[in-house]
Design a protein around this motif. Structure first.
Motif, mmCIF file in Angstrom:
data_model
loop_
_atom_site.group_PDB
_atom_site.id
_atom_site.type_symbol
_atom_site.label_atom_id
_atom_site.label_comp_id
_atom_site.label_asym_id
_atom_site.label_seq_id
_atom_site.Cartn_x
_atom_site.Cartn_y
_atom_site.Cartn_z
ATOM 1 N N LEU A 37 0.926 -1.187 -0.030
ATOM 2 C CA LEU A 37 0.021 0.076 0.065
ATOM 3 C C LEU A 37 0.864 1.090 -0.099
ATOM 4 O O LEU A 37 0.745 2.182 -0.809
ATOM 5 C CB LEU A 37 -0.967 -0.075 1.316
ATOM 6 N N TRP A 62 16.386 3.789 2.453
ATOM 7 C CA TRP A 62 16.083 2.450 2.642
ATOM 8 C C TRP A 62 16.327 1.433 1.748
ATOM 9 O O TRP A 62 16.533 0.207 1.980
ATOM 10 C CB TRP A 62 14.196 2.603 2.769
ATOM 11 N N GLY A 118 14.096 5.841 8.225
ATOM 12 C CA GLY A 118 12.873 5.892 9.045
ATOM 13 C C GLY A 118 12.559 7.434 9.551
ATOM 14 O O GLY A 118 11.451 7.898 9.402
ATOM 15 N N PHE A 171 -1.964 5.638 1.024
ATOM 16 C CA PHE A 171 -0.815 5.846 2.019
ATOM 17 C C PHE A 171 -1.294 5.542 3.288
ATOM 18 O O PHE A 171 -0.401 5.035 4.134
ATOM 19 C CB PHE A 171 0.025 6.946 1.620
ATOM 20 N N GLY A 189 -1.824 2.051 4.403
ATOM 21 C CA GLY A 189 -0.601 1.504 4.517
ATOM 22 C C GLY A 189 -0.001 1.538 5.787
ATOM 23 O O GLY A 189 0.517 0.736 6.532
ATOM 24 N N VAL A 190 0.479 3.042 6.181
ATOM 25 C CA VAL A 190 0.693 3.274 7.380
ATOM 26 C C VAL A 190 -0.091 2.700 8.523
ATOM 27 O O VAL A 190 0.467 2.409 9.506
ATOM 28 C CB VAL A 190 0.992 4.875 7.405
ATOM 29 N N CYS A 230 -1.496 -0.013 8.651
ATOM 30 C CA CYS A 230 -1.074 -1.402 8.412
ATOM 31 C C CYS A 230 0.295 -1.601 8.924
ATOM 32 O O CYS A 230 0.647 -2.622 10.198
ATOM 33 C CB CYS A 230 -1.148 -2.116 7.465
ATOM 34 N N TRP A 231 1.185 -0.539 8.966
ATOM 35 C CA TRP A 231 2.630 -0.764 9.306
ATOM 36 C C TRP A 231 2.431 -0.499 10.885
ATOM 37 O O TRP A 231 3.459 -1.153 11.593
ATOM 38 C CB TRP A 231 3.334 0.275 8.834
ATOM 39 N N ILE A 262 0.156 -1.659 13.081
ATOM 40 C CA ILE A 262 -0.449 -2.760 13.630
ATOM 41 C C ILE A 262 0.602 -3.766 13.601
ATOM 42 O O ILE A 262 0.839 -4.396 14.503
ATOM 43 C CB ILE A 262 -1.584 -3.135 12.839
ATOM 44 N N TYR A 263 1.540 -3.820 12.473
ATOM 45 C CA TYR A 263 2.549 -4.719 12.089
ATOM 46 C C TYR A 263 3.775 -4.564 13.320
ATOM 47 O O TYR A 263 4.233 -5.460 13.935
ATOM 48 C CB TYR A 263 3.300 -4.515 10.776
ATOM 49 N N ALA A 319 2.357 -6.101 16.484
ATOM 50 C CA ALA A 319 2.341 -7.470 16.616
ATOM 51 C C ALA A 319 3.814 -7.857 16.942
ATOM 52 O O ALA A 319 3.866 -8.958 17.519
ATOM 53 C CB ALA A 319 1.753 -7.809 15.205
ATOM 54 N N LEU A 320 4.730 -7.261 16.300
ATOM 55 C CA LEU A 320 6.144 -7.787 16.521
ATOM 56 C C LEU A 320 6.604 -7.016 17.703
ATOM 57 O O LEU A 320 7.903 -7.189 18.248
ATOM 58 C CB LEU A 320 6.856 -7.301 15.306
#
Lengths: 83, 83
Positions: free
Chosen positions: A13, A49, B11, B42, B45-46, B48-49, B51-52, B55-56
């Motif tokens: 995304l 990156w 980052g 976008f 997508g961010v 999702c990042w 939550i990712y 999760a980690l």
């Protein structure tokens, strides 16, 4: 498994999101409300990156950021050209 | 060591790059050449990042993406408002 899928979706995304902006800018040649500093900083970050991905041999990071770099660099060039 | 620094710089740049766009948009209220589909995709997508990262338990990923989410969501709201 869920986490890997989520990471791939997130990467996809945030990468493809620049396609509509590049397309709109190419079509309209109108960049007035786009921030030049944003695209200079963002394109530099995406370049970092890419190198990071190469250094780690992390090909998903390299692939996603090569695409994002091409898209954001093209928006940056159009912003510089059209003002 | 070099790789960690490079990742942090990458980052940081891709996160703070949205500050000048949010500031310019807030100041000018002019969003015509900004792509609505870009910021919808976008921002998703961010998210999702974020939550990712949760999760980690990867707090650098969470922190960077919370900031990027706030910035890109604010640009998205202004784009919807000012058209």
């Amino acid at each position: 498994m869920f986490i890997d899928v989520l990471g791939s979706v997130a990467g996809l995304l945030t990468t493809i999101s620049f396609v509509p902006q590049a397309y709109q800018t190419l079509k309209t040649r109108e960049t007035h409300s786009i921030s030049l500093p944003m695209y200079i900083i963002f394109t530099s970050g995406v370049f970092c990156w890419m190198i990071y991905g190469f250094a780690l041999n992390a090909w998903p990071i390299v692939a996603a950021n090569v695409v994002t770099f091409i898209l954001s660099a093209s928006i940056l060039v159009m912003k510089i050209r059209y003002g």
